[in-house]
Design a protein around this motif. Structure first.
Motif: not given
Length: 67
Positions: A19-23
């Motif tokens: 979830n850390s690289a979500r747009p």
């Protein structure tokens, strides 16, 4: 499962990673800091360059060739 705590810890770590690289993740703008030591660094670089030019070995003079 022998170690449910380990399973939960791994699941939590995986969720945080995915979830850390979500747009739509919140983004903090990085502010450029002023270069406080720029004049000092420039003067040091100039002094070191001059010193290197002074102590650099010069090429040996070549002997005249008889032809």
């Amino acid at each position: 499962m022998e170690h449910p705590t380990g399973y939960l810890t791994a699941l939590d770590a995986m969720n945080r990673h995915v979830n850390s690289a979500r747009p739509n993740a919140p983004v903090q703008v990085e502010r450029a800091r002023p270069a406080l030591l720029a004049p000092t660094r420039q003067a040091t670089a100039l002094a070191l360059r001059r010193l290197a030019d002074r102590i650099q070995p010069r090429p040996m003079p070549t002997a005249p060739h008889c032809s």
